[in-house]
Design an enzyme around this catalytic site. Structure first.
Site, PDB file in Angstrom:
ATOM      1  CG  HIS A  92      -1.832   1.188   1.248  1.00 56.64           C
ATOM      2  ND1 HIS A  92      -3.027   1.181   0.566  1.00 56.64           N
ATOM      3  CD2 HIS A  92      -1.720   2.407   1.813  1.00 56.64           C
ATOM      4  CE1 HIS A  92      -3.621   2.356   0.727  1.00 56.64           C
ATOM      5  NE2 HIS A  92      -2.854   3.118   1.477  1.00 56.64           N
ATOM      6  CG  ASP A 115     -11.900   3.847   6.233  1.00 57.13           C
ATOM      7  OD1 ASP A 115     -11.425   4.785   6.888  1.00 57.13           O
ATOM      8  OD2 ASP A 115     -11.604   3.635   5.042  1.00 57.13           O
ATOM      9  NE  ARG A 153     -10.065  11.027   8.471  1.00 62.33           N
ATOM     10  CZ  ARG A 153      -9.194  10.162   7.937  1.00 62.33           C
ATOM     11  NH1 ARG A 153      -9.564   8.938   7.617  1.00 62.33           N
ATOM     12  NH2 ARG A 153      -7.943  10.507   7.728  1.00 62.33           N
ATOM     13  CB  SER A 195      -8.426   5.382   7.297  1.00 61.56           C
ATOM     14  OG  SER A 195      -8.837   5.332   5.968  1.00 61.56           O
ATOM     15  CE  LYS A 254      -8.917   2.319   3.487  1.00 60.83           C
ATOM     16  NZ  LYS A 254      -9.285   3.652   3.085  1.00 60.83           N
TER      17      LYS A 254
HETATM   18  N1  URA Z   1      -5.914   6.854   2.563  1.00 56.01           N
HETATM   19  C1  URA Z   1      -6.891   6.228   3.249  1.00 56.01           C
HETATM   20  O1  URA Z   1      -7.353   5.163   2.839  1.00 56.01           O
HETATM   21  N2  URA Z   1      -7.336   6.773   4.394  1.00 56.01           N
HETATM   22  C2  URA Z   1      -6.843   7.929   4.888  1.00 56.01           C
HETATM   23  O2  URA Z   1      -7.282   8.372   5.923  1.00 56.01           O
HETATM   24  C3  URA Z   1      -5.830   8.584   4.159  1.00 56.01           C
HETATM   25  C4  URA Z   1      -5.388   8.018   3.004  1.00 56.01           C
END
Ligand code: URA
Length: 438
Positions: free
Chosen positions: A90, A169, A176, A191, A195
């Protein structure tokens, strides 16, 4: 699971206590996040809570509880039927970041299964799914059993994140985004890691971008985010290696969807730009070392270099793209009708390239979306022919603008010119990988 206490959940009280700097208990955080995910807590209260977190932060225990609640809010992926250690990667997002598109088939060519669920781009950094969708026929919407079968048979799959994965999320990130509460470490860490944890991979390489074009502008804040994410991964039983990498200039040369696919393929042919090749090889070496091959990072790097050199990484790319319905030939990628060079205004060294300005110029050309749901033009973008440290002569092309119209090209030419700083001093070299936290 919601306890009976959730019946008495009083969001206003939790907001007030967080605002006043109190630590909330894990069950309070869990109940609040799950209730928000179910729609039982309104956006205005959750926005106030996020703003309180913005100013007061969260302890490790609170961040862990929030991450757990996100994971619990939806489905999780079970990759154990594959019977192999599966790896994922990621990035926190950068300009010209096409790393997964080269890295995934490279790792697969080395015999390591790679399974990734990805998101779409928002703002000045593009998303992997958008880049992949510039390939005619390529589908990012695979059912879960097809996803698993493909990882088993082809060794690699990248698909869109399903709506059932971490829905709390999904809602909170959107909230957000419009309440100035994105750039706060515990919320970013929970967040992203929720995932990754729900996505099921056993081992994850996290590429935390640092610099002008990234969320994290300094090495210190990037390290803090990396450590918070690593800790969340370890607590969930995942192996995690974090790389802190330079985002003070665009990554590689290409910024824009189809242009980035071409660059990823050039890299798999052994013809990629130096910084991008180095980043991909570094990440591959960590993923191979984390895998069940039983090799260390230097042997992992040797194998990855061999797969770039002998054509097997490119073959893995072609198999992967075909498996998801796409045509891997470069000729079928869309190309822009107007291509204009940006000429260097003077002699000297490229001292800096403002990554955010390049990303925003590409976005205005149509390569990205300013708002969720905006359409993307896969053909347009920028090729940064000159990178930091390069010597240029007056009039030499710094950038190639790929646009739909003359007017769009002209605007991008002037924006891009402003993003480059040229001077007589050669800047100190800066490596692409600034630090590794393992
Ligand atoms: N990417 C995400 O998936 N969440 C965040 O809060 C910031 C970047």
């Amino acid at each position: 699971m919601i306890t009976s206490a959730s019946k008495e959940l009083r969001p206003a009280e939790l907001i007030q206590r967080k605002r006043d700097g109190e630590e909330l208990s894990p069950s309070e955080i869990t109940e609040l996040a799950l209730a928000y995910g179910r729609g039982d807590v309104p956006d205005y209260q959750m926005a106030a809570f996020c703003m309180a977190v913005y100013f007061r932060g969260m302890t490790a225990a609170e961040t862990h509880a929030l991450t757990d609640a996100f994971v619990q809010s939806g489905e999780t992926v079970d990759l154990s039927p594959l019977g192999r250690k599966v790896v994922d990667k990621h990035s926190t997002g950068g300009v010209g970041d096409k790393t997964s598109i080269a890295l995934a088939p490279l790792v697969a060519a080395c015999g390591v299964p790679f399974a990734k669920m990805s998101g779409r781009g928002l703002g000045h950094t593009g998303g992997t799914l958008d880049k992949l969708e510039s390939i005619p026929g390529f589908s990012v919407d695979l059912e879960m059993d097809a996803f698993l079968r493909q990882v088993q048979d082809v060794g690699v799959a990248i698909i869109g994140q399903t709506a059932e994965l971490v829905p709390a999320d999904k809602d909170l990130y959107a909230l957000r985004d419009v309440t100035a509460t994105v750039d706060i470490i515990p919320l970013i860490a929970s967040s992203i890691m929720s995932k990754k944890i729900a996505g099921g991979a056993d081992a994850i390489v996290l590429d935390v971008k640092v610099g002008d074009g990234a969320f994290m502008k300094t090495l210190e804040s990037a390290r803090e985010l990396a450590e918070a994410m690593r800790e969340l991964g370890l607590r969930a039983g995942r192996e995690v290696v974090c790389e802190l990498t330079d985002m003070d200039q665009p990554l590689g040369r290409a910024v824009g969807n189809a242009l980035e696919i071409r660059e990823a393929v050039a890299t798999l042919r052994g013809e990629g730009p130096d910084d991008f090749v180095e980043l991909v090889l570094g990440a591959a070496s960590h993923l191979l070392a984390l895998s069940d091959l039983g090799v260390d990072a230097s042997e992992g790097r040797r194998r990855a270099e061999a797969a770039l050199g002998d054509g097997s990484a490119l073959e893995a790319y072609e198999r992967w793209i075909r498996a998801q319905g796409g045509d891997p030939a470069l000729e079928v990628l869309p190309s822009a009708p107007v291509v204009r060079p940006v000429a260097a205004p003077g002699d000297g060294y490229v001292q800096a390239i403002a990554a955010t300005e390049i990303g925003e110029a590409a976005l205005r050309l149509g390569a990205g979306r300013a708002r969720k749901g905006d359409a993307i033009d896969h053909a347009v973008g920028l090729l940064c022919l000159a990178k930091r440290g390069d010597r240029v002569e007056t009039g030499a092309p710094l950038v190639e603008v790929h646009a739909t119209t003359e007017a769009a090209a002209e605007r991008a030419v002037s924006e891009v010119k402003d993003a480059y700083r040229i001077g007589s001093e050669r800047p100190d070299p800066r490596p692409i990988v600034l630090d590794v936290i393992a």
